[in-house]
Every structure is written in structure tokens, then in C-alpha cells.
Design an enzyme around this catalytic site. Structure first.
Site, PDB file in Angstrom:
ATOM      1  N   GLU A 118       4.658  14.946   0.092  1.00 12.11           N
ATOM      2  CA  GLU A 118       3.385  14.604   0.741  1.00 12.11           C
ATOM      3  C   GLU A 118       2.268  14.424  -0.273  1.00 12.11           C
ATOM      4  O   GLU A 118       2.124  15.258  -1.185  1.00 12.11           O
ATOM      5  CB  GLU A 118       3.009  15.729   1.723  1.00 12.11           C
ATOM      6  CG  GLU A 118       2.467  15.216   3.024  1.00 12.11           C
ATOM      7  CD  GLU A 118       3.423  14.236   3.692  1.00 12.11           C
ATOM      8  OE1 GLU A 118       3.189  13.021   3.592  1.00 12.11           O
ATOM      9  OE2 GLU A 118       4.396  14.681   4.308  1.00 12.11           O
ATOM     10  N   HIS A 119       1.490  13.366  -0.113  1.00 14.08           N
ATOM     11  CA  HIS A 119       0.320  13.087  -0.955  1.00 14.08           C
ATOM     12  C   HIS A 119       0.708  12.906  -2.432  1.00 14.08           C
ATOM     13  O   HIS A 119      -0.048  13.283  -3.315  1.00 14.08           O
ATOM     14  CB  HIS A 119      -0.719  14.211  -0.852  1.00 14.08           C
ATOM     15  CG  HIS A 119      -1.503  14.175   0.430  1.00 14.08           C
ATOM     16  ND1 HIS A 119      -2.560  13.322   0.639  1.00 14.08           N
ATOM     17  CD2 HIS A 119      -1.368  14.878   1.580  1.00 14.08           C
ATOM     18  CE1 HIS A 119      -3.051  13.519   1.863  1.00 14.08           C
ATOM     19  NE2 HIS A 119      -2.336  14.439   2.454  1.00 14.08           N
ATOM     20  N   ASP A 134       2.673   9.844  -3.381  1.00 14.35           N
ATOM     21  CA  ASP A 134       2.976   8.427  -3.664  1.00 14.35           C
ATOM     22  C   ASP A 134       1.828   7.788  -4.439  1.00 14.35           C
ATOM     23  O   ASP A 134       2.041   7.037  -5.389  1.00 14.35           O
ATOM     24  CB  ASP A 134       3.324   7.634  -2.398  1.00 14.35           C
ATOM     25  CG  ASP A 134       2.257   7.648  -1.308  1.00 14.35           C
ATOM     26  OD1 ASP A 134       1.349   8.516  -1.358  1.00 14.35           O
ATOM     27  OD2 ASP A 134       2.322   6.795  -0.402  1.00 14.35           O
ATOM     28  N   ASP A 158       4.301   4.213   3.126  1.00 14.23           N
ATOM     29  CA  ASP A 158       4.423   3.862   4.545  1.00 14.23           C
ATOM     30  C   ASP A 158       4.896   2.431   4.725  1.00 14.23           C
ATOM     31  O   ASP A 158       5.763   2.133   5.543  1.00 14.23           O
ATOM     32  CB  ASP A 158       3.069   4.053   5.249  1.00 14.23           C
ATOM     33  CG  ASP A 158       2.545   5.468   5.094  1.00 14.23           C
ATOM     34  OD1 ASP A 158       3.332   6.339   4.676  1.00 14.23           O
ATOM     35  OD2 ASP A 158       1.364   5.697   5.383  1.00 14.23           O
ATOM     36  N   ASN A 171      -7.858  10.229  11.775  1.00 15.73           N
ATOM     37  CA  ASN A 171      -7.883   8.814  11.398  1.00 15.73           C
ATOM     38  C   ASN A 171      -8.265   8.713   9.924  1.00 15.73           C
ATOM     39  O   ASN A 171      -9.381   9.001   9.534  1.00 15.73           O
ATOM     40  CB  ASN A 171      -8.908   8.080  12.273  1.00 15.73           C
ATOM     41  CG  ASN A 171      -8.943   6.595  11.966  1.00 15.73           C
ATOM     42  OD1 ASN A 171      -8.790   6.184  10.810  1.00 15.73           O
ATOM     43  ND2 ASN A 171      -9.143   5.780  12.981  1.00 15.73           N
TER      44      ASN A 171
END
Length: 458
Positions: free
Chosen positions: A48-49, A51, A190, A233
Site C-alpha cells: 500500500e502507498h 507504487d 490501479d 475521495n
């Protein structure tokens, strides 16, 4: 793996969702769609976090996706509609410049990111006119990549409408770049998994150059996704970009301490490459060079020998100009530790030891603790949900996606899945009327799904 996007012949009558989308399209535009394009959401199993720091990640596509029905015409207009009534119609003239309002991240702006990315790649002066109806089954703002799936779907729709073609890897890179028009400085995971996924396998996604390797998940365990029902968001809040900036500053501070040219380094992975160091050595370097107390702007400017003007223009992004303090030690420690966990996770999947399910579960739990304590990208509801998942029979559970809300992913032994779902439902969803109402689309088993595709009617 085929290098270009598959075009699949389908009988729309045999698929309820396609049939319903076709009906909606015909009612709205008075004609039939020419083709359909879909791009899946994803769940990141670990990594996580990292890339956007240059490190590999390990996601799989989920079955939920963004599906668009499209007709191409010479109306000189791009017409967008959504099956969800809360997302309003939008029309754009093909001859006007596409502008994307970062301060107001509406659904159609994500679609326009994909259109603009393809237009710029091919230098298309006048885009083909098209009418689209979009239908999404990825829950929005849940950490399952609904926005990137929409950008990827739009890129695919546009390339097809304008009769161009690109390899999947290039499409993924364009869609990762063009999503930045909306202000999110993501790293490309993603979009890559949305295009490069294959049914039945997770993928190790590596960057520079972008490539994807199959990762066979162990028999005997299933992955369950649960949404904590707090929305986040990325484009609308600055949390995400603050972390990107903190990693960028940590990169320069570490480079400076080791006599590297910090002006050309932007990602933590680049420092490791330049130093030819192991991830363990990088973790030791973080402890040696960076103090745990937050850094002020003044201290960073002094160490790097830059002015506060340079600091604002070269290191901060548009929505992080207000930040005064930066937790560099904690962020760098998370990134190097998480990068090591991804490699360990893949090696366990590859070597299939007897206790692989427990080993993978432990890595997922360590990942969540690091996201919660070092990267501070969890929230009380996610921590509560992860705790409930572990008490309900998961061997590993962690937040997935950007965090600050959204989903947890849990690894559950196959024989415990039914009792796990029941226990999580009872402990997390049913006591709260709002969560109870969302439970059907918030708690589900996920198998690795396929990547983006174009469907043509038989």
C-alpha cells in the site's frame, strides 16, 4: 499474455447486465450501441502507498467493473450518461479543449481524463463523436479503484471510437498519467492491473519498465472484501497527496545525507537503486538519518539548501501548499518495510510452504499495522473492522486502497468463509442501520477477475 486488449463477441441477450445497459442506451439515444468496453476495479492484497515510490505491488482485479455502451457518430459531440441517477449527464463538443476541474471532481471529469489522455497520445485534433452510457458496479470512494477503472474504461472507449490501437502496457501508462489531470498523484498500480489482469491469478506489478507477473494464490484460502462504509475521495482531499509529498521530501533528505544528487531523485526506490542497498539497509538508513519528530519547512529547506519558494514550487503539489510539518521518518519506514513485505508475500506464494496461509496472513497484519501507525492512512472504523475480521476467523486482514475509509481485505481459510461472513455481518454491519442498508454490496468474497476488454455483439 496477449499484449493488446481482447475483443470478445457476446450475445447481449444472455447477459442480464449488458441487456439492461443496451435497453437504457436505446431509450436514451434512439439507436443501438456499436460496442461495449469494460475495465475492472481491483483489490490490492499487499503493497500500500508504495507504487508512487517506485516499488512493486500485488493486486488482483475484482469482478466488479465499469462498463460502457458506446455508439460512434459524426455529431461532433461526446455525450455521457450514467445508469446511476445521482451522476448527471454531460455533453462536450469534439472541437473544444477538454478542461478538467480539479476543485470539483465530478464523475464525468474522470471519464474526460481518459478521453484527453488518448487525444494527446495520438494528437487527435477532432475526436470522433460518441454517445455513451456508463454502468458501474465498483462501489465509489471505497478503495477498490472505481475512479481509475472509469478513467481506464474511458481511455479504452476513446481509442476504439477513434480507430487507434495500443498495447495494454502503454494504455495503462497513459491512463495512469492522465488521471493526474484530476489532481491525484497515484503511482500506476490501479490502471496497470485494470488492463493487465487475468482471471484466476493475482499479479506482481513492477514499474519502470511496467510489467506484470502471475502470482498463484494458495489453495485453501479466500479473499473477502468488507467496506467500512466511510467514503474517501482521493481527488477531493489532500491526505493522499500529502503522503506523496512526504515521500518525495524523504527521498531528497536521504539522498542528501549520502552525498547523492538529490535534485534529480523523486522516489524512495531511486535512492535504494543509487546506493545499491538492500531494503533492510534502507530501513537502517532511515533510522540513522531521519528523526521521528515532524520536520518543519524551515528545517527541510536548510538541509536541502533550497529557498522556501523552491520548496513550494518544486516539492509541494497544488493541494498541499498549506502543510507546515512533515513526518518523513515514519513515511519512509513504512515504504521500505512494505516493499519488503510484497517481495516476501510473492516468494511464499511461489514456494508454497505448508504454513503458507499463516505466513501470508502475518504479512497482511504487519502491513495494516504499518499503514495505521507509520503511514497513518487508516481510520477508527477501518481499524475496528479489521479487528472484527481477525476475531471472526481471518488469518490476515488489512486496509486496501488509499485508506482513510473504504475497504479491508481479509484472507480467510475456505472452510471458515461462511461463518466469517456471518460473524462480520453481525458484529460490524447489523448494529448500525446505515451500514446494514449497505451490507449487500459491502461484504463479499472476491476471486481474481480478468482485465479490461471490448465486447462486440454477435
Amino acid at each position: 499474455m496477449a499484449s493488446t486488449i481482447p475483443k470478445i463477441k457476446v450475445a447481449t441477450g444472455a447477459n442480464e447486465r449488458l441487456k439492461s445497459l443496451k435497453n437504457t442506451f436505446e431509450t436514451k439515444y434512439g439507436e443501438s450501441p456499436l460496442y461495449y468496453a469494460c475495465a475492472p476495479g481491483r483489490v490490492n492484497l499487499i503493497g500500500e502507498h508504495i507504487d508512487y515510490c517506485g516499488y512493486s505491488v500485488l493486486p488482483m482485479a475484482i469482478e466488479q467493473n465499469i462498463l460502457a455502451a458506446v455508439s460512434v457518430n459524426n455529431s461532433g459531440k461526446i455525450q455521457l450518461a450514467n445508469t446511476n441517477p445521482q451522476y448527471k449527464d454531460f455533453t462536450l463538443s469534439c472541437s473544444e479543449d477538454i478542461t478538467i476541474d480539479r476543485d470539483n471532481p465530478k464523475w464525468h471529469y474522470y471519464f474526460l481524463c481518459g478521453v484527453k489522455g488518448i487525444q494527446e497520445k495520438f494528437g487527435i485534433a477532432q475526436l470522433a463523436g460518441m454517445s455513451c452510457v456508463v454502468d458501474g458496479t465498483v462501489p465509489p470512494s471505497s478503495g477498490l479503484s472505481s475512479s481509475s477503472a472509469l478513467v481506464c474504461c474511458a481511455g479504452l472507449v476513446t481509442i476504439e471510437a477513434n480507430q487507434k490501437s495500443l498495447p495494454k502496457v502503454e494504455l495503462a501508462e497513459i491512463c495512469a498519467k492522465c488521471e493526474r489531470y484530476i489532481g491525484t498523484e497515484g503511482g500506476g498500480m490501479d490502471q496497470s492491473i485494470s488492463f493487465l489482469a487475468e482471471r484466476g491469478t493475482a499479479k506482481l506489478i513492477e514499474f519502470q519498465p511496467l510489467r506484470a507477473t502471475d502470482v498463484k494464490l494458495p489453495e485453501g484460502a479466500m479473499f473477502v472484501i468488507s467496506n467500512c462504509c466511510v467514503e474517501m475521495n482521493k481527488a477531493a482531499s489532500s491526505h493522499f497527496n500529502i503522503r506523496v509529498v512526504e515521500c518525495r521530501i524523504a527521498t531528497k533528505m536521504l539522498a542528501q545525507a549520502r552525498g547523492l544528487d538529490s535534485s534529480r531523485l523523486l522516489k524512495l526506490a531511486q535512492v535504494q537503486t543509487e546506493l545499491k542497498a538492500s531494503l533492510d539497509e534502507m530501513l537502517a538508513l532511515v533510522d540513522e538519518v531521519l528523526h521521528p519528530e515532524p520536520y518543519s519547512r524551515e528545517e527541510i529547506c536548510k538541509v536541502l539548501g533550497i529557498t522556501s519558494e523552491q520548496f513550494s514550487t518544486e516539492l509541494l503539489s497544488a493541494n498541499t501548499q498549506h502543510v507546515t510539518h512533515f513526518k518523513l521518518h515514519q513515511r519512509a519506514k513504512h515504504v521500505y518495510g512494505e516493499a519488503a513485505r510484497v517481495l516476501h508475500f510473492k516468494s511464499v506464494c511461489d514456494s508454497e510452504p505448508a504454513e503458507s496461509i499463516k505466513l501470508l496472513g502475518d504479512l497482511m497484519n504487519q502491513s495494516h499495522a504499518s499503514c495505521r501507525d507509520l503511514y497513518e492512512c487508516s481510520c477508527p472504523e477501518l481499524d475496528q473492522l479489521v479487528d472484527i475480521c481477525l476475531k471472526s476467523g481471518a488469518v490476515g486482514s488489512r486496509l486496501t486502497g488509499a485508506g482513510w475509509g473504504g475497504c479491508a481485505v481479509s484472507m480467510v481459510p475456505s472452510e471458515k468463509v461462511a461463518s466469517f461472513l456471518q460473524a462480520v455481518r453481525a458484529a460490524y454491519y447489523l448494529p448500525d442501520p446505515r451500514r446494514a442498508a449497505m451490507e449487500k454490496q459491502s461484504l463479499f468474497v472476491s476471486k481474481p477477475g480478468g482485465g479490461a476488454a471490448v465486447f462486440l455483439e454477435e
